[in-house]
Scaffold this active site. Structure first.
Site, PDB file in Angstrom:
ATOM      1  N   PRO A 154       0.814  -1.212   0.000  1.00  0.00           N
ATOM      2  CA  PRO A 154       0.000   0.000   0.000  1.00  0.00           C
ATOM      3  C   PRO A 154       0.848   1.263   0.000  1.00  0.00           C
ATOM      4  O   PRO A 154       2.078   1.213   0.101  1.00  0.00           O
ATOM      5  CB  PRO A 154      -0.791  -0.124   1.302  1.00  0.00           C
ATOM      6  N   LYS A 179       5.229  -5.528  -5.812  1.00  0.00           N
ATOM      7  CA  LYS A 179       4.572  -4.544  -6.675  1.00  0.00           C
ATOM      8  C   LYS A 179       4.116  -3.392  -5.769  1.00  0.00           C
ATOM      9  O   LYS A 179       3.156  -3.524  -5.016  1.00  0.00           O
ATOM     10  CB  LYS A 179       3.388  -5.179  -7.416  1.00  0.00           C
ATOM     11  N   PRO A 180       4.816  -2.256  -5.788  1.00  0.00           N
ATOM     12  CA  PRO A 180       4.467  -1.155  -4.889  1.00  0.00           C
ATOM     13  C   PRO A 180       3.231  -0.397  -5.361  1.00  0.00           C
ATOM     14  O   PRO A 180       2.803  -0.511  -6.511  1.00  0.00           O
ATOM     15  CB  PRO A 180       5.706  -0.263  -4.940  1.00  0.00           C
ATOM     16  N   GLU A 251      -4.941  -8.029   3.939  1.00  0.00           N
ATOM     17  CA  GLU A 251      -5.223  -7.042   4.994  1.00  0.00           C
ATOM     18  C   GLU A 251      -5.955  -5.900   4.315  1.00  0.00           C
ATOM     19  O   GLU A 251      -5.371  -5.118   3.566  1.00  0.00           O
ATOM     20  CB  GLU A 251      -3.923  -6.586   5.649  1.00  0.00           C
ATOM     21  N   CYS A 285      -4.272   2.082   8.494  1.00  0.00           N
ATOM     22  CA  CYS A 285      -5.381   1.133   8.516  1.00  0.00           C
ATOM     23  C   CYS A 285      -5.923   0.925   9.922  1.00  0.00           C
ATOM     24  O   CYS A 285      -7.103   0.591  10.098  1.00  0.00           O
ATOM     25  CB  CYS A 285      -4.950  -0.198   7.903  1.00  0.00           C
ATOM     26  N   GLU A 383     -14.842   3.367   5.792  1.00  0.00           N
ATOM     27  CA  GLU A 383     -13.469   3.648   6.197  1.00  0.00           C
ATOM     28  C   GLU A 383     -13.124   5.073   5.786  1.00  0.00           C
ATOM     29  O   GLU A 383     -13.173   5.410   4.603  1.00  0.00           O
ATOM     30  CB  GLU A 383     -12.495   2.665   5.548  1.00  0.00           C
TER      31      GLU A 383
END
Length: 503
Positions: A154, A179-180, A251, A285, A383
């Site tokens: 993330p 993979k960013p 997550e 998060c 969220e």
């Protein structure tokens, strides 16, 4: 090794930064200045498969390497991380994400110990020998790696969350492809240099968008997936992994409650809540996003939180500031929309609730305190990835617990109380993967991190984080071979009842 260039459209493969072979590109923008920080390639399926193929070959050798040697190699990675000068790394992270420089420095400082923890854990946790089910038989199980793991990282912790799963995967004997996030890829990519002394191809990093991630997940030669991000993207990742029957650690964020009891240590509760709500501009998060405050202390708590919020400095993370910008314009606009929706539904803005009037450039948002909030408001249901503390007054601890659990999410939950019964009930009854009492948002390399409900599946950190990247193999070795009574052919008397009659 070729040097890292933020404008070089590079990938990290075979221990070098190399210019991507793909045509597509994305700009990386500083959210504080709206100026370009760098440019990345959007790696296409052909380039992805080339990297995967090299990882498969590197992993075959790594799996055959004994655990002691693998552990030493991971300690060497930790040495490289801890001995490096990270000023440039932290500044780059601040520029592409917006987080204050001290928080970027703190993130990088927490990375080395993760590799040391998994280096040691992998040496000592290699299987079990249970009681045997029959004599002269050795029965046991051991762990084996899956093969090549994919790590989709993330934007908010681009280095630390890379380390959490990559360290565990390497310790288990896998190769890793990272993979960013396309919003903060440069920090992750530059961090790859610390893996340059590992076997070539063992750790790689490809940049790109969602299609790049899907190419990695759907590749026939990748074997396990780790993802951190939003719920909707998490569903897509999990569905793609399921098609290949690949294990995945997901997550998927949260909507964490914060309960402030009438027995709360108020000074601690106010300061801790300000950090839990506004740290990283609320882009964590495990940020506290729903506050349930006992009516007996409601006004005192609100006054204290407003005073804390009003003292926080807003600005570029390279300046003296606690509150940096949101990671991009879309994120800032979504936070503002949720706040406006709450106000229209009857909430009161005690502080903030707007774009700073003195900030014409950058995606900033004031730390916001809302009261007169009801559980049905969107700001309490969705969220809210921003610096917002919506406060709902409750009349009892039981009401707070009930409202805290009324959500599809279940990542973390926090409580401030000095009442032991309330503290213990919080842990037992809150429906979340992590519960903090009087000290929110703490993690521990040795304790599993992850959520319940829609907040994800699987765990990072701890021994469960290691097991996420390895599979078991049962072994049975009879050291004194003998005929077994249940083998063919069956004796004739097995076909007769106890009365001597044939079945």
């Amino acid at each position: 090794m070729t040097g890292f260039d933020p404008f070089g459209r590079q990938v990290f493969r075979e221990n070098e930064f190399r210019e991507s072979r793909s045509d597509g590109s994305l700009d990386v923008i500083d959210p504080a200045t709206e100026e370009p920080v760098g440019e990345i390639a959007v790696c296409d399926p052909a380039e992805v498969e080339s990297v995967v193929d090299r990882a498969v070959r590197a992993q075959a050798d790594w799996e055959r390497t004994d655990q002691t040697t693998r552990a030493a190699a991971l300690h060497d990675v930790a040495d490289a991380i801890e001995s490096a000068d990270h000023e440039t790394d932290a500044k780059l992270m601040t520029r592409e994400h917006g987080k204050p420089y001290p928080e970027a420095e703190g993130e990088i400082a927490n990375v080395g110990p993760v590799f040391r923890y998994y280096a040691e854990l992998a040496r000592d946790d290699q299987g079990s020998i249970p009681g045997t089910t029959q004599p002269e038989s050795f029965q046991f199980h051991r762990y084996f790696p899956y093969g090549v793991s994919v790590h989709i990282v993330p934007s908010n912790f681009p280095v630390l969350l890379t380390a959490w799963t990559v360290a565990a995967s390497l310790a288990a004997g896998n190769a890793a492809i990272v993979k960013p996030s396309e919003r903060t890829p440069l920090s992750t990519l530059r961090f790859m240099r610390h893996f340059s002394e590992l076997p070539a191809g063992l750790v790689s990093c490809v940049t790109g968008d969602g299609e790049t991630a899907q190419s990695l997940i759907r590749s026939a030669d990748t074997d396990a997936i780790a993802f951190t991000g939003g719920v909707e993207t998490g569903r897509k990742v999990n569905a793609a992994a399921a098609e290949g029957i690949k294990p995945s650690v997901i997550e998927a964020g949260g909507n964490d409650p914060m309960i402030v009891s009438e027995h709360a240590p108020m000074e601690v509760a106010i300061a801790g809540s300000a950090t839990a709500a506004f740290h990283l501009s609320g882009q964590v998060c495990t940020s506290s996003e729903r506050f349930f405050v006992h009516e007996a202390v409601h006004d005192e708590f609100v006054d204290g939180l407003v005073e804390m919020a009003s003292g926080l400095r807003i600005g570029n993370g390279l300046e003296d500031a606690e509150i940096g910008p949101l990671v991009d314009e879309r994120a800032r606009d979504e936070v503002d929309r949720q706040v406006r929706s709450a106000v229209e539904a009857g909430a009161t803005v005690e502080h903030g609730g707007r774009v700073p009037p003195d900030r014409d450039v950058g995606w900033f948002y004031e730390p916001t305190v809302l009261t007169d909030v009801t559980p049905e408001m969107e700001v309490m249901k969705a969220e809210t990835f921003g610096p917002v503390a919506p406060i709902c007054s409750v009349s009892s601890f039981e009401e707070a617990l009930e409202l805290a659990n009324d959500t599809e999410f279940g990542l973390g939950a926090s409580v401030f109380t000095t009442d032991l019964e309330e503290a213990m009930r919080s842990y037992e009854e809150l429906e979340a993967g992590m519960v903090w009492v009087n000290n929110p948002m703490i993690d521990n390399d040795a304790i599993p991190f992850g959520g319940w409900k829609h907040s994800g599946i699987g765990r990072e950190l701890g021994s469960e984080g290691l097991n996420a990247f390895r599979r078991t193999k049962m072994g049975v070795i009879d050291w004194n071979p003998s005929l077994q009574e249940w083998w063919y052919p069956y004796p004739d008397d097995w076909f007769y009842s106890s009365g001597g009659e044939r079945f």
